[in-house]
Design an enzyme around this catalytic site. Structure first.
Site, PDB file in Angstrom:
ATOM      1  N   LEU A 103      66.425  39.951  94.927  1.00  0.00           N
ATOM      2  CA  LEU A 103      65.672  40.513  96.055  1.00  0.00           C
ATOM      3  C   LEU A 103      64.232  40.053  95.848  1.00  0.00           C
ATOM      4  O   LEU A 103      63.784  39.922  94.704  1.00  0.00           O
ATOM      5  CB  LEU A 103      65.736  42.043  96.049  1.00  0.00           C
ATOM      6  CG  LEU A 103      67.082  42.691  96.401  1.00  0.00           C
ATOM      7  CD1 LEU A 103      66.981  44.210  96.292  1.00  0.00           C
ATOM      8  CD2 LEU A 103      67.534  42.302  97.802  1.00  0.00           C
ATOM      9  N   ASP A 104      63.502  39.876  96.946  1.00  0.00           N
ATOM     10  CA  ASP A 104      62.103  39.488  96.816  1.00  0.00           C
ATOM     11  C   ASP A 104      61.315  40.578  96.089  1.00  0.00           C
ATOM     12  O   ASP A 104      61.725  41.737  96.077  1.00  0.00           O
ATOM     13  CB  ASP A 104      61.463  39.280  98.201  1.00  0.00           C
ATOM     14  CG  ASP A 104      62.109  38.130  98.951  1.00  0.00           C
ATOM     15  OD1 ASP A 104      62.717  37.264  98.298  1.00  0.00           O
ATOM     16  OD2 ASP A 104      62.005  38.120 100.197  1.00  0.00           O
ATOM     17  N   LYS A 105      60.164  40.183  95.578  1.00  0.00           N
ATOM     18  CA  LYS A 105      59.326  41.137  94.833  1.00  0.00           C
ATOM     19  C   LYS A 105      58.974  42.364  95.692  1.00  0.00           C
ATOM     20  O   LYS A 105      58.951  43.491  95.213  1.00  0.00           O
ATOM     21  CB  LYS A 105      58.051  40.412  94.384  1.00  0.00           C
ATOM     22  CG  LYS A 105      57.255  41.173  93.371  1.00  0.00           C
ATOM     23  CD  LYS A 105      56.140  40.284  92.835  1.00  0.00           C
ATOM     24  CE  LYS A 105      55.193  41.067  91.959  1.00  0.00           C
ATOM     25  NZ  LYS A 105      54.055  40.266  91.527  1.00  0.00           N
ATOM     26  N   LYS A 199      63.856  37.500 106.158  1.00  0.00           N
ATOM     27  CA  LYS A 199      62.492  37.294 106.684  1.00  0.00           C
ATOM     28  C   LYS A 199      62.422  36.009 107.517  1.00  0.00           C
ATOM     29  O   LYS A 199      61.794  35.970 108.577  1.00  0.00           O
ATOM     30  CB  LYS A 199      61.485  37.217 105.537  1.00  0.00           C
ATOM     31  CG  LYS A 199      61.314  38.550 104.807  1.00  0.00           C
ATOM     32  CD  LYS A 199      60.455  38.391 103.573  1.00  0.00           C
ATOM     33  CE  LYS A 199      60.415  39.664 102.760  1.00  0.00           C
ATOM     34  NZ  LYS A 199      59.957  39.470 101.386  1.00  0.00           N
TER      35      LYS A 199
END
Ligand code: URA
Length: 250
Positions: A103-105, A199
């Protein structure tokens, strides 16, 4: 290992639930009731029962973490805090745990952690298509056209073509739970997991993701009682659901 920790691992209970059943005298070690949660037990060798039912040792461990923003889904990182840093000292020492996919930060929500390389590999394999459900806070409302574009598979940008995905509006209770302060949001289910995929898909429709949270993966839902940064073992049932999600997709 501490008794409460082992009971939690073997049953999928949280540590506090495990402590509760121990102090109530529902747990026996080698036939003797033990009410001391910190009692030291051997993971292999001691026989534990809960309400008379034997608890068997799992070869691998499977945790669900509610990933907080600001942590990276990696086993090590030079600058940022990793998701592994959220584990207890015991888990850090004992297990060769790693996150299942990334998962992104700044993304929050369901992240599975395990030491089962085979299941992890299957869950992130593009061939297996384990479903991932995200709730996204957005800059603008989605349109019927956006839903159609997501559903038909889209050319996101020069590098990314996305498989068909399900985009929908949130129900009122979902929206209330997700954005209690109000706002615009949508749910998207993906069958793949490419870099910044959600995104980038919204960006391709002229929208912007302001906040992203993974709610489910392979049919297993994030336990909303876990605060960001907390984790617990998967229950037997959740593990079976995960295993079936990769088996059924061939
Ligand atoms: N898609 C994204 O854009 N970010 C994530 O963290 C996961 C899916």
């Amino acid at each position: 290992m501490r008794l409460d920790k082992l009971v939690a691992e073997l049953t999928g209970m949280t540590r506090s639930q495990a402590r509760d059943v121990i102090v109530k005298g529902r747990v026996c070690v080698n036939g003797e009731v033990k009410k001391t949660t910190a009692e030291q037990v051997k993971e292999e060798g001691d026989v534990l029962t809960l309400d008379g039912k034997t608890l068997t040792f799992q070869k691998f461990v499977y945790y669900m973490l509610n990933k907080p923003a600001g942590t990276v889904s990696a086993t090590q990182d030079r600058e940022a805090k990793t998701v592994l840093s959220l584990l207890s000292a015991e888990d850090k020492k004992r297990r060769n745990l790693f996150p299942v996919g990334r998962l992104d930060k700044d993304t929050e929500g369901l992240l599975l952690l395990t030491d089962d390389g085979m299941l992890s590999h299957q869950l992130i394999s593009p061939k297996k298509h384990a479903d991932k459900l995200y709730f996204a806070k957005l800059a603008r409302e989605i349109t019927e056209e956006d839903i159609t574009v997501f559903a038909s598979g889209m050319r996101v940008d020069e590098e990314l073509t996305a498989m068909p995905a399900v985009l929908r509006r949130l129900s009122e209770p979902e929206l209330e739970g997700f954005l209690p302060g109000g706002g615009v949001a949508a749910a998207v289910t993906l069958h793949e997991g490419k870099f910044h995929q959600v995104k980038r898909m919204f960006a391709a429709t002229g929208n912007e993701v302001l906040y992203l949270k993974r709610m489910a993966m392979g049919g297993v839902c994030l336990d909303e009682t876990l605060a960001p940064g907390e984790y617990r073992s998967l229950t037997e049932e959740e593990l079976q659901t995960l295993q079936e999600s990769v088996r059924s997709e061939g």
